[in-house]
Design a protein around this motif. Structure first.
Motif, short mmCIF file in Angstrom:
data_model
loop_
_atom_site.label_atom_id
_atom_site.label_comp_id
_atom_site.label_asym_id
_atom_site.label_seq_id
_atom_site.Cartn_x
_atom_site.Cartn_y
_atom_site.Cartn_z
N VAL A 95 34.64 34.52 37.04
CA VAL A 95 35.43 35.51 38.01
C VAL A 95 36.72 35.87 37.45
CG1 VAL A 95 36.79 35.40 40.05
CG2 VAL A 95 34.55 34.10 40.08
N ARG A 96 37.01 37.07 37.25
CA ARG A 96 38.28 37.51 36.77
C ARG A 96 38.86 38.66 37.45
NH1 ARG A 96 34.05 38.68 33.96
NH2 ARG A 96 33.96 40.76 33.25
N HIS A 97 39.97 38.82 37.37
CA HIS A 97 40.80 40.01 38.18
C HIS A 97 41.27 41.02 36.87
CE1 HIS A 97 45.12 41.70 39.09
NE2 HIS A 97 44.22 42.49 39.80
N ASP A 98 40.44 41.99 36.96
CA ASP A 98 40.34 43.03 35.90
C ASP A 98 40.56 44.29 36.13
OD1 ASP A 98 40.00 44.26 33.51
OD2 ASP A 98 37.97 43.53 33.04
N PRO A 99 41.82 44.83 36.59
CA PRO A 99 41.78 46.43 36.85
C PRO A 99 41.33 47.29 35.84
CG PRO A 99 43.74 45.00 37.21
CD PRO A 99 43.15 44.11 36.45
N THR A 100 41.13 47.03 34.71
CA THR A 100 40.62 47.71 33.57
C THR A 100 39.08 48.14 33.87
OG1 THR A 100 40.17 46.11 31.90
CG2 THR A 100 42.56 47.15 32.03
N ALA A 101 38.27 47.26 34.31
CA ALA A 101 37.00 47.46 34.61
C ALA A 101 36.79 48.67 35.41
CB ALA A 101 36.28 46.28 35.51
N ALA A 102 37.49 49.23 36.21
CA ALA A 102 37.35 50.51 36.84
C ALA A 102 37.13 51.64 35.88
CB ALA A 102 38.52 50.98 37.76
N VAL A 145 34.90 49.99 44.68
CA VAL A 145 36.15 50.02 44.19
C VAL A 145 36.78 51.31 44.80
CG1 VAL A 145 37.56 50.40 41.93
CG2 VAL A 145 35.50 48.90 42.18
N GLY A 146 37.89 51.24 45.14
CA GLY A 146 38.89 52.39 45.60
C GLY A 146 40.18 52.30 45.10
N ASN A 188 43.31 46.20 42.45
CA ASN A 188 42.83 44.91 43.30
C ASN A 188 41.52 44.74 42.75
OD1 ASN A 188 45.25 44.62 44.56
ND2 ASN A 188 44.48 46.02 46.33
N LEU A 189 40.90 45.09 41.71
CA LEU A 189 39.60 44.59 41.16
C LEU A 189 39.23 43.37 40.69
CD1 LEU A 189 37.29 46.79 40.83
CD2 LEU A 189 37.80 47.06 38.44
N LEU A 190 38.32 42.75 41.32
CA LEU A 190 37.74 41.37 40.92
C LEU A 190 36.35 41.68 40.31
CD1 LEU A 190 38.93 38.49 41.09
CD2 LEU A 190 37.49 38.56 43.23
N VAL A 191 36.35 41.06 39.16
CA VAL A 191 34.69 41.19 38.59
C VAL A 191 34.04 39.73 38.74
CG1 VAL A 191 33.54 41.30 36.46
CG2 VAL A 191 35.50 43.01 36.98
N ILE A 192 32.92 39.58 39.30
CA ILE A 192 32.39 38.40 39.23
C ILE A 192 30.90 38.39 38.81
CG2 ILE A 192 31.13 36.89 41.09
CD1 ILE A 192 33.26 38.48 43.01
N ASP A 193 30.76 37.52 37.55
CA ASP A 193 29.63 37.55 37.07
C ASP A 193 28.63 36.54 37.58
OD1 ASP A 193 30.68 38.96 34.68
OD2 ASP A 193 31.70 37.40 34.35
N VAL A 202 39.48 43.83 46.42
CA VAL A 202 39.70 42.72 47.49
C VAL A 202 41.04 42.98 47.96
CG1 VAL A 202 38.05 41.17 46.74
CG2 VAL A 202 40.19 40.81 45.69
N GLU A 203 41.57 42.59 48.83
CA GLU A 203 42.98 42.43 49.39
C GLU A 203 44.01 41.91 48.46
OE1 GLU A 203 45.73 41.77 53.07
OE2 GLU A 203 43.56 41.63 53.56
N ASP A 204 43.54 40.74 47.98
CA ASP A 204 44.47 39.94 47.18
C ASP A 204 43.56 39.08 46.07
OD1 ASP A 204 46.15 38.29 45.74
OD2 ASP A 204 47.05 37.49 47.55
N PRO A 205 43.35 39.89 44.87
CA PRO A 205 42.52 39.48 43.66
C PRO A 205 42.99 38.25 43.22
CG PRO A 205 43.74 41.34 42.97
CD PRO A 205 44.20 41.33 44.40
N VAL A 206 44.33 37.84 43.29
CA VAL A 206 44.55 36.67 42.53
C VAL A 206 44.31 35.30 43.44
CG1 VAL A 206 46.74 35.18 41.76
CG2 VAL A 206 46.66 37.60 41.36
N ALA A 207 44.46 35.71 44.85
CA ALA A 207 43.82 34.65 45.70
C ALA A 207 42.42 34.33 45.91
CB ALA A 207 44.36 35.09 47.21
#
Length: 119
Positions: free
Chosen positions: A38-45, A82-83, A87-92, A105-110
Motif C-alpha cells: 500500500v502506498r500513497h502515490d499521486p504520480t500513479a495518475a 481517480v478524480g 489523494n491517490l492510494l495504490v494497493i497491490d 480516498v479522502e485521506d490517503p495517509v490515514a
C-alpha cells in the motif's frame, strides 16, 4: 472516491457517490492477507493509459472502472477510481481478480496507515 474500512480480516472498498455509476462497481471486498503493498502515490495518475474494460474515462477529470494498463507486465486488470490525483492510494494485491487498486480516498495517509496496521 472510495471509502476504506477494515472488518476483522477483510478490507472493504466502497465506491461512493456518482463514481459507483462511472466505475460500474459499488464495492470490493479483499482478504487482508491478499494485500501485499500500500502506498500513497499521486504520480500513479500519470501512468493510467491503457485499455478500458468497463468504466469511464474523461481525460483530466475522472477515470473509474476496470482497466488493463499499458505499463503492467501482468495480464490481470486494475481497478481504478481517480478524480483527484493528490489523494491517490495504490494497493497491490495477490490472488485476486485485480492486480492493483488505484483509488482516490479522502485521506490517503490515514488509509495507508489503516491498511498497514490492520494485518
Amino acid at each position: 472516491m472510495v471509502e476504506v474500512t477494515v472488518h476483522h480480516d477483510t478490507v472493504v472498498f466502497t465506491v461512493r457517490g456518482l463514481h459507483k455509476v462511472l466505475a460500474f462497481k459499488s464495492e470490493l471486498t479483499v482478504p487482508r492477507s491478499h494485500i501485499i503493498g500500500v502506498r500513497h502515490d499521486p504520480t500513479a495518475a500519470q501512468r493510467l493509459e491503457g485499455l478500458r474494460a468497463g468504466g469511464t474515462s474523461v481525460p483530466g477529470l475522472v477515470k473509474a472502472g476496470t482497466f488493463y494498463l499499458d505499463h503492467q507486465a501482468s495480464h490481470k486488470p486494475m481497478f481504478v477510481d481517480v478524480g483527484n490525483a493528490a489523494n491517490l492510494l495504490v494497493i497491490d494485491l495477490r490472488d485476486e481478480e485485480y492486480q492493483q487498486l488505484i483509488i482516490e480516498v479522502e485521506d490517503p495517509v490515514a488509509a495507508e496507515a489503516l491498511l498497514a496496521t490492520s494485518g
